[in-house]
Motif scaffolding. Structure first.
Motif, mmCIF file in Angstrom:
data_model
loop_
_atom_site.group_PDB
_atom_site.id
_atom_site.type_symbol
_atom_site.label_atom_id
_atom_site.label_comp_id
_atom_site.label_asym_id
_atom_site.label_seq_id
_atom_site.Cartn_x
_atom_site.Cartn_y
_atom_site.Cartn_z
ATOM 1 N N GLN A 241 0.659 -1.268 0.121
ATOM 2 C CA GLN A 241 0.104 -0.118 -0.005
ATOM 3 C C GLN A 241 0.913 1.295 0.026
ATOM 4 O O GLN A 241 0.370 2.485 0.262
ATOM 5 C CB GLN A 241 -1.066 0.025 1.111
ATOM 6 C CG GLN A 241 -0.379 -0.428 2.642
ATOM 7 C CD GLN A 241 0.370 0.711 3.339
ATOM 8 O OE1 GLN A 241 -0.272 1.821 3.424
ATOM 9 N NE2 GLN A 241 1.521 0.583 3.652
ATOM 10 N N ARG B 290 1.888 2.912 -2.405
ATOM 11 C CA ARG B 290 1.750 3.534 -3.594
ATOM 12 C C ARG B 290 0.476 4.765 -3.046
ATOM 13 O O ARG B 290 0.247 5.689 -3.688
ATOM 14 C CB ARG B 290 1.319 3.183 -4.918
ATOM 15 C CG ARG B 290 2.376 2.495 -5.645
ATOM 16 C CD ARG B 290 1.751 1.811 -6.781
ATOM 17 N NE ARG B 290 1.287 2.705 -7.572
ATOM 18 C CZ ARG B 290 0.828 2.246 -8.711
ATOM 19 N NH1 ARG B 290 0.362 1.226 -8.945
ATOM 20 N NH2 ARG B 290 0.067 3.266 -9.739
ATOM 21 N N LEU B 291 -0.353 4.152 -1.894
ATOM 22 C CA LEU B 291 -1.643 5.183 -1.656
ATOM 23 C C LEU B 291 -0.925 6.326 -0.778
ATOM 24 O O LEU B 291 -1.874 7.102 -0.484
ATOM 25 C CB LEU B 291 -2.324 4.143 -0.637
ATOM 26 C CG LEU B 291 -2.874 2.936 -1.506
ATOM 27 C CD1 LEU B 291 -3.699 2.142 -0.683
ATOM 28 C CD2 LEU B 291 -3.960 3.256 -2.615
ATOM 29 N N HIS B 292 0.324 6.240 -0.238
ATOM 30 C CA HIS B 292 0.716 7.423 0.509
ATOM 31 C C HIS B 292 1.479 8.584 -0.264
ATOM 32 O O HIS B 292 1.927 8.186 -1.129
ATOM 33 C CB HIS B 292 1.766 6.856 1.672
ATOM 34 C CG HIS B 292 1.106 5.972 2.709
ATOM 35 N ND1 HIS B 292 0.747 6.400 3.676
ATOM 36 C CD2 HIS B 292 1.098 4.416 2.468
ATOM 37 C CE1 HIS B 292 0.359 5.375 4.434
ATOM 38 N NE2 HIS B 292 0.410 4.182 3.681
ATOM 39 N N TRP C 126 -5.740 11.082 -5.328
ATOM 40 C CA TRP C 126 -4.312 11.241 -5.084
ATOM 41 C C TRP C 126 -3.750 12.136 -6.006
ATOM 42 O O TRP C 126 -2.479 12.366 -5.886
ATOM 43 C CB TRP C 126 -3.959 9.874 -5.373
ATOM 44 C CG TRP C 126 -3.982 8.867 -4.183
ATOM 45 C CD1 TRP C 126 -3.192 8.637 -3.148
ATOM 46 C CD2 TRP C 126 -5.055 7.879 -4.002
ATOM 47 N NE1 TRP C 126 -3.667 7.634 -2.119
ATOM 48 C CE2 TRP C 126 -5.072 7.479 -2.798
ATOM 49 C CE3 TRP C 126 -6.340 7.911 -4.605
ATOM 50 C CZ2 TRP C 126 -5.959 6.446 -2.346
ATOM 51 C CZ3 TRP C 126 -7.362 7.091 -4.130
ATOM 52 C CH2 TRP C 126 -7.226 6.447 -3.074
ATOM 53 N N TYR D 244 -5.836 18.156 -6.092
ATOM 54 C CA TYR D 244 -7.259 18.074 -5.742
ATOM 55 C C TYR D 244 -7.719 18.834 -4.662
ATOM 56 O O TYR D 244 -7.079 19.175 -3.841
ATOM 57 C CB TYR D 244 -7.500 16.395 -5.318
ATOM 58 C CG TYR D 244 -8.757 15.986 -5.113
ATOM 59 C CD1 TYR D 244 -9.523 15.577 -6.406
ATOM 60 C CD2 TYR D 244 -9.423 16.329 -4.020
ATOM 61 C CE1 TYR D 244 -10.982 15.383 -6.088
ATOM 62 C CE2 TYR D 244 -10.840 15.873 -3.904
ATOM 63 C CZ TYR D 244 -11.574 15.321 -4.853
ATOM 64 O OH TYR D 244 -12.766 15.156 -4.634
ATOM 65 N N TYR E 56 0.881 12.225 -2.501
ATOM 66 C CA TYR E 56 0.295 12.675 -3.910
ATOM 67 C C TYR E 56 0.960 12.128 -5.099
ATOM 68 O O TYR E 56 2.278 12.072 -5.124
ATOM 69 C CB TYR E 56 -0.019 14.193 -3.745
ATOM 70 C CG TYR E 56 -0.957 14.546 -2.821
ATOM 71 C CD1 TYR E 56 -2.342 14.518 -2.694
ATOM 72 C CD2 TYR E 56 -0.409 15.103 -1.377
ATOM 73 C CE1 TYR E 56 -3.103 14.916 -1.905
ATOM 74 C CE2 TYR E 56 -1.157 15.645 -0.389
ATOM 75 C CZ TYR E 56 -2.601 15.555 -0.821
ATOM 76 O OH TYR E 56 -3.289 15.913 0.384
ATOM 77 N N LEU E 57 0.478 12.102 -6.045
ATOM 78 C CA LEU E 57 0.830 11.663 -7.483
ATOM 79 C C LEU E 57 0.920 12.805 -8.465
ATOM 80 O O LEU E 57 0.123 13.506 -8.228
ATOM 81 C CB LEU E 57 -0.023 10.588 -8.029
ATOM 82 C CG LEU E 57 -0.193 9.234 -7.494
ATOM 83 C CD1 LEU E 57 -1.070 8.377 -8.218
ATOM 84 C CD2 LEU E 57 1.127 8.599 -7.150
ATOM 85 N N LYS F 26 -2.127 15.829 -7.161
ATOM 86 C CA LYS F 26 -1.698 16.957 -6.299
ATOM 87 C C LYS F 26 -2.315 18.228 -6.356
ATOM 88 O O LYS F 26 -2.430 18.832 -5.177
ATOM 89 C CB LYS F 26 -0.168 17.252 -7.023
ATOM 90 C CG LYS F 26 0.649 18.343 -6.706
ATOM 91 C CD LYS F 26 1.867 18.636 -7.313
ATOM 92 C CE LYS F 26 2.725 19.719 -6.868
ATOM 93 N NZ LYS F 26 4.094 19.697 -7.580
ATOM 94 N N SER G 116 -8.614 13.248 -9.592
ATOM 95 C CA SER G 116 -8.034 12.157 -8.649
ATOM 96 C C SER G 116 -7.903 12.554 -7.171
ATOM 97 O O SER G 116 -7.410 13.336 -7.085
ATOM 98 C CB SER G 116 -7.069 11.527 -9.315
ATOM 99 O OG SER G 116 -6.323 10.601 -8.419
#
Length: 214
Positions: free
Chosen positions: A13, A15-17, A29, A33, A19-20, A31, A27
């Protein structure tokens, strides 16, 4: 073992931490949002805000702790359920493999049994054929023995008839002869009438030609 579980959980998990980058603002995730805008438009109802203010920071913190603990419990339960499902899937796969092996063994045994049954049927057929042949040969032997007895009787009858004819001719040619002493069961040995069996046991005595055949 515990460290491996922690590392595995992190890898599953991580990748869930955070921002992308370079993703669309729609989304969660992303940056860019707009969480604050969403909270103002969807979550900041006056009555809700009033209730939270009345509860206070301590009560709200306690609520968040309870919610977080519940989420941890629910997620851990889900994780354990997934592990059980994977284990069941593995067990089912192993059972399917074992069943396939058993079915293969059963098929091989069935084929072997079929061959044994075929061999038994063939052997039984040969035994029955041999028994039938033995029965046929015995029947033929019995028939031959019966025929031999018939032929022996016919030979004896022919010999008796020939002897009777010879006696009749002697009566005609030599009327003064006493033919009552003639006996078909006797032979002439050294000018004497003897039983055939006695003559066979006495090899020192010679018989006249035509009187007794060896």
């Amino acid at each position: 073992m515990e460290l491996q579980r922690v590392e595995s959980a992190y890898e599953s998990q991580k990748r869930l931490h955070g921002y992308l980058k370079d993703v669309h603002a729609r989304s969660l995730w992303g940056k860019f949002y707009p969480f604050s805008v969403m909270a103002d438009e969807l979550c900041c109802f006056p009555d809700d805000m009033k209730m939270i203010d009345e509860v206070g920071h301590v009560g709200t913190s306690h609520f968040l702790q309870v919610i977080g603990a519940c989420i941890v419990a629910v997620e851990r339960a889900q994780e354990l359920a997934l592990e059980r499902e994977r284990k069941v899937s593995l067990d089912i796969a192993e059972l399917c493999s074992a069943v396939q092996e058993k079915e293969k063994t059963i098929a091989e045994l069935s084929y072997s049994l079929s061959l044994k049954e075929a061999e038994f049927v063939e052997e039984r057929s040969l035994q029955l054929a041999s028994a039938e042949q033995v029965k046929t040969v015995k029947g033929e032997n019995n028939h031959l023995e019966s025929r031999i007895k018939e032929l022996e009787h016919e030979v004896y009858e022919a010999f008796a008839q020939g002897f009777d004819r010879a006696v009749s001719q002697v009566k005609v040619l030599f009327p003064e002869s006493d033919v009552t002493k003639l006996d078909a069961t006797k032979v002439v040995v050294n000018d004497q009438l003897m039983d055939d069996e006695a003559a066979d046991g006495d090899d020192s005595k010679e018989s006249s030609i035509g009187d007794k055949a060896d």
